[in-house]
Design a protein around this motif. Structure first.
Motif, PDB file in Angstrom:
ATOM      1  N   GLU A  24       0.827  -1.214   0.000  1.00 56.17           N
ATOM      2  CA  GLU A  24       0.000   0.000   0.000  1.00 56.17           C
ATOM      3  C   GLU A  24       0.858   1.259   0.000  1.00 56.17           C
ATOM      4  OE1 GLU A  24      -3.364   0.671  -0.009  1.00 56.17           O
ATOM      5  OE2 GLU A  24      -3.810  -1.436  -0.367  1.00 56.17           O
ATOM      6  N   GLY A  53       3.165   1.323  -3.230  1.00 57.72           N
ATOM      7  CA  GLY A  53       2.402   1.145  -4.454  1.00 57.72           C
ATOM      8  C   GLY A  53       2.818  -0.139  -5.151  1.00 57.72           C
ATOM      9  N   ASP A 108      -4.637  -3.257 -13.404  1.00 57.31           N
ATOM     10  CA  ASP A 108      -5.332  -2.011 -13.106  1.00 57.31           C
ATOM     11  C   ASP A 108      -6.075  -1.457 -14.315  1.00 57.31           C
ATOM     12  OD1 ASP A 108      -5.461   0.044 -10.750  1.00 57.31           O
ATOM     13  OD2 ASP A 108      -5.219   1.245 -12.576  1.00 57.31           O
ATOM     14  N   PRO A 166      -2.848  -0.082  -5.706  1.00 59.41           N
ATOM     15  CA  PRO A 166      -2.318   1.165  -5.155  1.00 59.41           C
ATOM     16  C   PRO A 166      -1.124   1.671  -5.970  1.00 59.41           C
ATOM     17  CG  PRO A 166      -1.591  -0.681  -3.818  1.00 59.41           C
ATOM     18  CD  PRO A 166      -2.562  -1.233  -4.834  1.00 59.41           C
ATOM     19  N   GLY A 217       0.842   4.314  -4.664  1.00 67.22           N
ATOM     20  CA  GLY A 217       1.847   4.845  -3.727  1.00 67.22           C
ATOM     21  C   GLY A 217       2.271   6.229  -4.150  1.00 67.22           C
ATOM     22  N   GLU A 238       0.933   8.118  -7.388  1.00 70.98           N
ATOM     23  CA  GLU A 238      -0.477   8.512  -7.524  1.00 70.98           C
ATOM     24  C   GLU A 238      -0.628   9.943  -8.038  1.00 70.98           C
ATOM     25  OE1 GLU A 238      -4.655   8.078  -5.128  1.00 70.98           O
ATOM     26  OE2 GLU A 238      -2.823   7.186  -4.364  1.00 70.98           O
TER      27      GLU A 238
END
Length: 145
Positions: free
Chosen positions: A87, A90, A129, A137, A139, A142
């Motif tokens: 998390e 990422g 994704d 995620p 990380g 983002e």
């Protein structure tokens, strides 16, 4: 450590991963594939690699190898660290780092592993994704994506 031993442990790990991952369900469905797709695909890849190692061992008839417990335990620590930092770092960074670390355990060179780790992180991120809509995620990335 013999290929047979690593293959055997890989098959056990893949089985456990598939068993735990099979019942994963989101309380609400916002992804077409659902949360179980990632662990099930990774379990399949691990199982195929484990089966290949066991086949390779039997095919080559190699004997007399022992279990390299420090390397096996270090690999488990890396996997646990991957899960803990997934998390925060990422998916892309965490996957690249664990790929490099585990690759070093098997004698890979830093340069090739760095390229392979980054490619694996990016390509698996795009597959899950973007293509399969499994939210992963990012990380620190983002703010960039």
């Amino acid at each position: 450590m013999s290929d047979r031993t690593v293959g055997f442990f890989a098959l056990i790990f893949a089985g456990l991963m598939a068993w735990f991952g099979h019942d994963l369900q989101a309380p609400f469905s916002y992804e077409p594939v659902g949360p179980r797709a990632f662990p099930m695909l990774i379990a399949l890849i691990i199982a195929l690699c484990g089966a290949w190692l066991m086949y390779k061992h039997w095919h080559e008839h190699s004997h007399g190898k022992h279990i390299d417990w420090p390397r096996l335990l270090l690999m488990m620590v890396y996997i646990f660290g991957y899960a803990m930092l997934f998390e925060t770092l990422g998916f892309i960074f965490a996957t690249a780092i664990v790929t490099v670390l585990i690759g070093r355990l098997f004698g890979g060179t830093w340069g090739k592993l760095a390229i392979g780790g980054v490619l694996m992180g990016v390509l698996f991120f795009l597959l899950f994704d973007r293509a399969l809509d499994v939210v992963l995620p990012l990380g620190p990335l983002e703010s960039l994506l």
